[in-house]
Design an enzyme around this catalytic site. Sequence first.
Site, PDB file in Angstrom:
ATOM      1  N   GLY A  11      87.542  -4.020 -15.326  1.00 58.43           N
ATOM      2  CA  GLY A  11      86.701  -3.900 -16.480  1.00 58.43           C
ATOM      3  C   GLY A  11      87.249  -4.385 -17.878  1.00 58.43           C
ATOM      4  O   GLY A  11      88.420  -5.162 -17.870  1.00 58.43           O
ATOM      5  N   ASN A 101      90.597   7.054 -19.139  1.00 54.47           N
ATOM      6  CA  ASN A 101      90.003   7.927 -20.003  1.00 54.47           C
ATOM      7  C   ASN A 101      90.358   9.264 -19.324  1.00 54.47           C
ATOM      8  O   ASN A 101      90.119   9.584 -17.930  1.00 54.47           O
ATOM      9  CB  ASN A 101      88.579   7.825 -20.375  1.00 54.47           C
ATOM     10  CG  ASN A 101      88.371   6.873 -21.322  1.00 54.47           C
ATOM     11  OD1 ASN A 101      89.307   6.585 -22.089  1.00 54.47           O
ATOM     12  ND2 ASN A 101      87.165   6.350 -21.661  1.00 54.47           N
ATOM     13  N   LYS A 180      94.367  12.111 -27.401  1.00 55.84           N
ATOM     14  CA  LYS A 180      93.472  11.247 -27.151  1.00 55.84           C
ATOM     15  C   LYS A 180      92.003  12.073 -26.353  1.00 55.84           C
ATOM     16  O   LYS A 180      91.024  11.717 -26.683  1.00 55.84           O
ATOM     17  CB  LYS A 180      93.886   9.928 -26.011  1.00 55.84           C
ATOM     18  CG  LYS A 180      92.930   9.204 -25.551  1.00 55.84           C
ATOM     19  CD  LYS A 180      92.625   7.987 -26.773  1.00 55.84           C
ATOM     20  CE  LYS A 180      91.500   6.912 -26.395  1.00 55.84           C
ATOM     21  NZ  LYS A 180      90.558   7.059 -25.283  1.00 55.84           N
ATOM     22  N   ASN A 188      82.796  11.119 -27.800  1.00 55.31           N
ATOM     23  CA  ASN A 188      82.205  10.756 -26.989  1.00 55.31           C
ATOM     24  C   ASN A 188      80.973  11.507 -26.481  1.00 55.31           C
ATOM     25  O   ASN A 188      79.696  10.712 -26.767  1.00 55.31           O
ATOM     26  CB  ASN A 188      83.241  10.486 -25.632  1.00 55.31           C
ATOM     27  CG  ASN A 188      84.062   9.529 -25.802  1.00 55.31           C
ATOM     28  OD1 ASN A 188      84.570   9.106 -26.780  1.00 55.31           O
ATOM     29  ND2 ASN A 188      84.486   8.944 -24.735  1.00 55.31           N
ATOM     30  N   ASN A 198      79.690   5.464 -33.518  1.00 50.85           N
ATOM     31  CA  ASN A 198      80.898   6.330 -33.924  1.00 50.85           C
ATOM     32  C   ASN A 198      80.961   6.882 -35.462  1.00 50.85           C
ATOM     33  O   ASN A 198      80.786   7.916 -36.031  1.00 50.85           O
ATOM     34  CB  ASN A 198      82.186   5.864 -33.650  1.00 50.85           C
ATOM     35  CG  ASN A 198      82.388   5.402 -32.127  1.00 50.85           C
ATOM     36  OD1 ASN A 198      81.537   6.098 -31.307  1.00 50.85           O
ATOM     37  ND2 ASN A 198      83.653   5.215 -31.561  1.00 50.85           N
TER      38      ASN A 198
HETATM   39  O1  KPL Z   1      88.039   6.236 -26.826  1.00 51.60           O
HETATM   40  C1  KPL Z   1      86.801   5.997 -27.182  1.00 51.60           C
HETATM   41  C2  KPL Z   1      85.698   5.928 -26.146  1.00 51.60           C
HETATM   42  O2  KPL Z   1      84.772   5.351 -26.549  1.00 51.60           O
HETATM   43  O3  KPL Z   1      85.735   6.196 -25.010  1.00 51.60           O
HETATM   44  C3  KPL Z   1      86.757   6.077 -28.703  1.00 51.60           C
HETATM   45  C4  KPL Z   1      88.261   6.260 -29.310  1.00 51.60           C
HETATM   46  C5  KPL Z   1      85.876   7.308 -28.973  1.00 51.60           C
HETATM   47  C6  KPL Z   1      86.388   4.920 -29.493  1.00 51.60           C
HETATM   48  O4  KPL Z   1      85.074   4.533 -29.131  1.00 51.60           O
END
Ligand code: KPL
Length: 299
Positions: A11, A101, A180, A188, A198
Site C-alpha cells: 500500500g 495502525n 499514536k 479516525n 481532519n
Molecule cells: O494516522 C492517521 C490516519 O489517518 O490513520 C492520522 C494521523 C489521523 C492522519 O490522517
Amino acid sequence: MAAHWHVLGAGAIGCLFATALHRSGCTTTLLLRDSASKSTSSVLVQRSGAITEIQLPVSATGDNGPITHLLVTTKAYDVRGAVAAVAHRLNSDTRLLLLVNGMGLAEALREDYPTLDIYCGTTTEGAYRIAPLHIRHAGTGQTRIGKPGQTEPAPWFRQWSRALDSCVWDANIERALWLKLAINCVINPLTAIHDCHNGDLARRPELTMEVGRLCDEIAAISNAAGYVNAAADLEQAVTGVIADTANNRSSMLQDVQGGRRTEIDYITGYLLAVAGRCGIAAPRNKSLFERVHNIELNY
Ligand code: KPL
C-alpha cells in the site's frame, strides 16, 4: 552488507518505504500474493507534481527463498494472515518490523512465532495510494522504530536512518505507539462518522468539543494504563496533528468511503480492551466503536 528487505503490504506506506530503502542501496523486494511470474514491478511515486518510476524486485508470498528482514505494512486485520502466508520463509534469524495502525498485533505475532525477532514502528509520513503500486507522497513526517526493552538501535537501523529524512530509534516505542493509538482513537472514528476532513475537527465547534471530551476519556485510560506522559499532553498532541493534517482524509474515512473494512478493532477496540482491564469506563469511545461498526454493517 546492507540487509535485504522484503515488504509485505504494498500500500502507500509499504511502497514509500520500499522505494526509500531501495534508493538508499538496500535490496528491497515487494511480496505480492501473485507475482504473475514477473521478477520486477514498477512503483510510481508522485511528489509535488513530479512522478518517479522505480523498478523493484517482486516475489510471490508462496515462493521459497528465505526472508532475513521483513517489513509488514498491511492493514491491521491482515497482519496475521499475511505473515502466515510467508511463515515458511521465516526462521529464527529473521527480523520483522511491524509498521501498522493500531496496537496488539506485535503481541499476537510474538505468540504465533515465539522465536521471531519483532520490532515495531510508527510513522507520520503522509502517503496515499492512487492506484496499485502508484502512490502520492504528500508530506514528510517522522518514523520512530524500537523494540520494547531495547535501548540501543538494532544493527539494521542505520540503513533506515539513511533511507528516510527523519527516522529515530525510540527506546520507549510502546509510549510512541500508545500516543499514536490515542490520536487515532480521536481523529479516525470522528472523521469517519461525520464524513469530514481532519481539519473540520478544529473548525466545527460541536466536533471540537467532542475532541476535548474524548481526549479527557482517553487521558484517564492512559493514566490507568501507565502512559502518564501521553495523558498529560494528549489534547495538545491531537490538536497539533489535526492542524498538521487539516486537508487529509483519515485512513478510516478513506476506508469507509471505499466500502472497506476499517481498523477500528485494532484502534478503539484495543483502547476499550485496555480500559476494561483497568476498570475505567469509556462510554464515548464505546459509542464511536459501535457507530463505526454500524457503518460497516450498512455497506
Ligand atoms: O494516522 C492517521 C490516519 O489517518 O490513520 C492520522 C494521523 C489521523 C492522519 O490522517
